[in-house]
Design an enzyme around this catalytic site. Sequence first.
Site, PDB file in Angstrom:
ATOM      1  N   MET A 118      51.354  43.955  32.435  1.00 14.43           N
ATOM      2  CA  MET A 118      50.636  44.498  32.054  1.00 14.43           C
ATOM      3  C   MET A 118      51.574  45.991  32.685  1.00 14.43           C
ATOM      4  O   MET A 118      53.247  45.332  33.386  1.00 14.43           O
ATOM      5  CB  MET A 118      50.058  44.614  33.746  1.00 14.43           C
ATOM      6  CG  MET A 118      48.937  43.572  33.262  1.00 14.43           C
ATOM      7  SD  MET A 118      47.526  43.633  34.212  1.00 14.43           S
ATOM      8  CE  MET A 118      46.971  42.447  34.039  1.00 14.43           C
ATOM      9  N   HIS A 173      46.267  37.734  44.569  1.00 16.58           N
ATOM     10  CA  HIS A 173      46.927  39.022  43.470  1.00 16.58           C
ATOM     11  C   HIS A 173      46.494  40.059  43.291  1.00 16.58           C
ATOM     12  O   HIS A 173      47.207  40.961  44.251  1.00 16.58           O
ATOM     13  CB  HIS A 173      47.312  38.236  41.973  1.00 16.58           C
ATOM     14  CG  HIS A 173      48.193  39.600  41.129  1.00 16.58           C
ATOM     15  ND1 HIS A 173      47.627  40.545  40.702  1.00 16.58           N
ATOM     16  CD2 HIS A 173      49.657  39.731  41.411  1.00 16.58           C
ATOM     17  CE1 HIS A 173      48.563  41.015  40.122  1.00 16.58           C
ATOM     18  NE2 HIS A 173      49.745  40.295  40.227  1.00 16.58           N
ATOM     19  N   HIS A 174      45.339  40.425  43.247  1.00 13.21           N
ATOM     20  CA  HIS A 174      44.878  41.909  43.425  1.00 13.21           C
ATOM     21  C   HIS A 174      43.590  42.077  43.106  1.00 13.21           C
ATOM     22  O   HIS A 174      43.007  40.676  43.180  1.00 13.21           O
ATOM     23  CB  HIS A 174      45.113  42.099  42.310  1.00 13.21           C
ATOM     24  CG  HIS A 174      44.501  42.589  40.570  1.00 13.21           C
ATOM     25  ND1 HIS A 174      45.508  41.580  39.657  1.00 13.21           N
ATOM     26  CD2 HIS A 174      43.562  42.908  40.226  1.00 13.21           C
ATOM     27  CE1 HIS A 174      44.849  41.813  38.234  1.00 13.21           C
ATOM     28  NE2 HIS A 174      43.671  42.251  38.953  1.00 13.21           N
ATOM     29  N   HIS A 198      53.844  43.371  36.232  1.00 13.98           N
ATOM     30  CA  HIS A 198      53.357  41.705  36.772  1.00 13.98           C
ATOM     31  C   HIS A 198      55.185  41.366  37.047  1.00 13.98           C
ATOM     32  O   HIS A 198      56.035  42.577  37.628  1.00 13.98           O
ATOM     33  CB  HIS A 198      53.544  40.669  35.953  1.00 13.98           C
ATOM     34  CG  HIS A 198      51.276  40.487  36.406  1.00 13.98           C
ATOM     35  ND1 HIS A 198      51.067  40.539  35.543  1.00 13.98           N
ATOM     36  CD2 HIS A 198      50.937  41.354  37.023  1.00 13.98           C
ATOM     37  CE1 HIS A 198      49.799  40.403  35.468  1.00 13.98           C
ATOM     38  NE2 HIS A 198      49.091  41.158  36.283  1.00 13.98           N
ATOM     39  N   HIS A 217      50.734  49.506  38.579  1.00 18.55           N
ATOM     40  CA  HIS A 217      50.954  48.258  38.402  1.00 18.55           C
ATOM     41  C   HIS A 217      51.934  47.693  37.142  1.00 18.55           C
ATOM     42  O   HIS A 217      51.667  47.812  36.014  1.00 18.55           O
ATOM     43  CB  HIS A 217      49.163  47.322  37.870  1.00 18.55           C
ATOM     44  CG  HIS A 217      48.690  46.404  37.976  1.00 18.55           C
ATOM     45  ND1 HIS A 217      49.514  44.968  39.488  1.00 18.55           N
ATOM     46  CD2 HIS A 217      48.733  45.835  37.421  1.00 18.55           C
ATOM     47  CE1 HIS A 217      48.907  44.737  38.835  1.00 18.55           C
ATOM     48  NE2 HIS A 217      49.132  44.200  37.536  1.00 18.55           N
ATOM     49  N   HIS A 252      41.812  38.529  40.781  1.00 16.64           N
ATOM     50  CA  HIS A 252      43.514  37.884  40.253  1.00 16.64           C
ATOM     51  C   HIS A 252      43.836  36.589  41.290  1.00 16.64           C
ATOM     52  O   HIS A 252      43.972  36.930  42.299  1.00 16.64           O
ATOM     53  CB  HIS A 252      43.978  38.726  39.490  1.00 16.64           C
ATOM     54  CG  HIS A 252      45.241  38.025  39.200  1.00 16.64           C
ATOM     55  ND1 HIS A 252      46.494  38.643  38.676  1.00 16.64           N
ATOM     56  CD2 HIS A 252      45.579  36.810  38.667  1.00 16.64           C
ATOM     57  CE1 HIS A 252      47.237  38.149  37.575  1.00 16.64           C
ATOM     58  NE2 HIS A 252      46.214  36.627  38.047  1.00 16.64           N
ATOM     59  N   TYR A 287      41.179  34.569  36.845  1.00 16.09           N
ATOM     60  CA  TYR A 287      40.536  35.665  36.853  1.00 16.09           C
ATOM     61  C   TYR A 287      38.950  35.043  37.013  1.00 16.09           C
ATOM     62  O   TYR A 287      38.423  35.144  36.837  1.00 16.09           O
ATOM     63  CB  TYR A 287      40.744  36.851  36.155  1.00 16.09           C
ATOM     64  CG  TYR A 287      42.020  37.247  35.470  1.00 16.09           C
ATOM     65  CD1 TYR A 287      41.444  39.313  36.110  1.00 16.09           C
ATOM     66  CD2 TYR A 287      43.563  36.997  35.250  1.00 16.09           C
ATOM     67  CE1 TYR A 287      42.715  39.311  36.024  1.00 16.09           C
ATOM     68  CE2 TYR A 287      44.324  37.421  35.614  1.00 16.09           C
ATOM     69  CZ  TYR A 287      44.239  38.965  36.080  1.00 16.09           C
ATOM     70  OH  TYR A 287      44.912  39.846  35.790  1.00 16.09           O
TER      71      TYR A 287
END
Length: 614
Positions: free
Chosen positions: A462, A238-239, A389, A387, A306, A206
Site C-alpha cells: 500500500m 496490524h491495524h 507494508h 502507511h 487487519h 481483514y
Amino acid sequence: CACALILGMLLLLFIPCLCSGQPAPPLLRFSSFLGPSNMVYLRWDLDEQEMMTFELQVHTTGWVAFGFSPHGELPGSDIVIGGIFPNGSIYFSDCHVVDEATLEEDESQDYQLLSLTEDETFTTMLFKRHLRTCDLNDLDITVDTARLITAFGTDDTVQFFKGQRFSKSLFLMRYRDASDSADPKIFFTYDLRLDNFAVPVEETKYACTFIPLPMVKQKHHIYKFEPVITPHNITLVHHILVYACGNASVLPSGIDDCYGADPDFALCSQVLVGWALGGESYQFPDEAALSIGTPLDPQYIRLEIHYSNFDLLPGLIDSSGIRIYYTPELRKYDVAVLQTGIFTFPVHFIPPGAESYRSYGLCNTSQFDEMNGMPVPELHVFAYLLHTHLSGRGVKAAQYRNGEQLGIICEDNKYDFTLQEIREMKEILTIKPGDEILVECTFQTLDRSGITFGGPSTMNEMCLTFLFYYPRNNISSCMGYPDILYIAHVLKQEASDTMEGIMAMDLLDWDNETIKTAEKAAKEADQVVAIKTINELQKNERGLIRDIIIPERAACHNISENLSLSDLRAATNLRLAAVHGSESSTTKEKSSLLLLSLTQLVFAWLILSSELWM
C-alpha cells in the site's frame, strides 16, 4: 608559569561533577522507554533555536551511551558517551562507530553536556545538540523516523561493543504533547470492538463489522481515541480503522471478510480514526474534534481490523478495537480525514530485486466542490498518518497549486513498518480547492523473487497518506493509479485491457534496467484519479505526475557558536579519557592514558585562560 601549571593540574585532577549548583533542568515534554525491563528511559524536547535536549536515565552506575544509527546498523552511528568516575569527576564525549569493532572520538565535539548525575541505582545524563551539526560524523535529526541506539556498562571502563545495547525506532520531531491539550470537565468513553472473534489460521485476515456510535441527544465531540488490544495479541493486530457510514447505507450484520465475497462488508470508506502497529493514543488539538449527534453525522461505523498471523497459530481469540472519548463541551471545528495516495489495487506493482523503486498516487481537488454538493472550504491540515507494508522505505506527500510546487506536506524517508503513528504538523497547512496532492512511496524488494502487487495482504503493498484536517467536508478519499496499458507498451508487452496489463507485469524477467524503465513509465503515464464521498459516490478524472522538488537542507551549526569561554573550557575538560584502546587496556595503561589526557587538558586550560586574560 610554574604556579599556573600546578594550579591548572590541581583543578583538573579534582573536577567535581559539573551538575552541582546548576539551574533546574528544562521541562522536557516527551518520553519513552528505550530498552527492555525499563532499563533505559529517554526524555527530550525541541526549543525555538532548533536545539534538541535529551535526558537519558539508565539503570547502571557505569558508563552510558546514546546515539543515532543510519538505518539500525552500528557502522556510521553517531554516539555520545558519558559517566562519572568513582572520584566524582565526569567524562563525556561525542564519538562515531567506524565498523563493528571500532569506536572513535569525533574531532568536532557537537554535544553539550548540561548535567551528569549518579546515585546508587541510576546514571542520568542531560545534554543537547543542534538538529544539524557541521560534523560529517553526526547524523541529522529530521522529520524521519530515528533509529536510536543506547548502551551501558556496569563500571566506568568503556567497552561499547561488549556492553548491553538496545535499538529502537522513535519519532523525535514532535510539536505537541497530550498534556498541551485541555481535557474537558465532562466526558464519556465508548468502545468499538470485536467480540471474541476467532482469528482464522491464515497469514492475513481483514475482519469487518458494523457498530452504532453512541446515541446522544445533542452534538458531542470525539476528542480522543486509543487502541484497545487484547492482551498477547499486540503482534497479531496490524491495524485498526474506523470508517463512517452514510446514513442512507443498508448495512449487513455479523463479522465477515472486509474484502471478500460479500461486497457489503467493504461499504463505508470515510476514515474517522485509525491505529496501526507502533501507534498510541491520540488527542485532537483544542480547536477541533470529530462530531457525533447531529443529522449530518454518521450513526454507524465500519470497524476494520487487519490481522497478520504469520506463524499460523490456531485457537486465537480477539476482542480488540478502538476506545473513543467524547464530550458535550464542543470545539470550534469539526475534524475529518482525507485518504490520499495510490489506489489499493494490483494495477500498482513493485518489481522484485529493486534497491529502490518509487510509485506515485495523485489527488486533484478541482472536482471537490461538485462531489461535495457545495463549495468545499479550505482544508487546514494539522496531522497525518503514513502507511505502507513491509517493503516500504519512505513516504512523501507534496502540494501543488497552479502547476507549481508549494512544498512538502509530510514525509518520512526512513519509514519503519513497526512504527506507524499519527504525527503532528509543525504548522497548520492550508489546501485550497484546485490544489494537487502527490504521494510518493519508495520501496525495496531485494528479498523478493516475484512481483509485489498492491493489495490488502501484508505481503502486498500500500502507499497511503491520511491527512487530518478541519473543517470537514463529504470527500472521503482522493487517490490515483497509473495507466497500466501505457507501462505495458513501454515495456514492449502486449495488453488490451487492465487485467492483461497486470498479467504482463507478472510475466516479465526483471533486471535493473527493466526496473528503472518501469519506474519511469509509471511516472510518465496518465494517472487515473478516483474521488469518493462518504455516501460512496465516485468520480474518476485524469492527471499527470509532476516532479517533487526537495527543499534545501537547513544550515548546519557548531555547538561552539552558542558557548561562552567558560563553556568551552568545561567542554574541553570533559573529553572522554578512555575511548581509544578501552576495550583491552589494563588499569596501568588506562592510568597512563588518563595522565596523558590530563596533561593535554592542562595546556588547553592555559591557552583558554590566556585568551581570557587578554
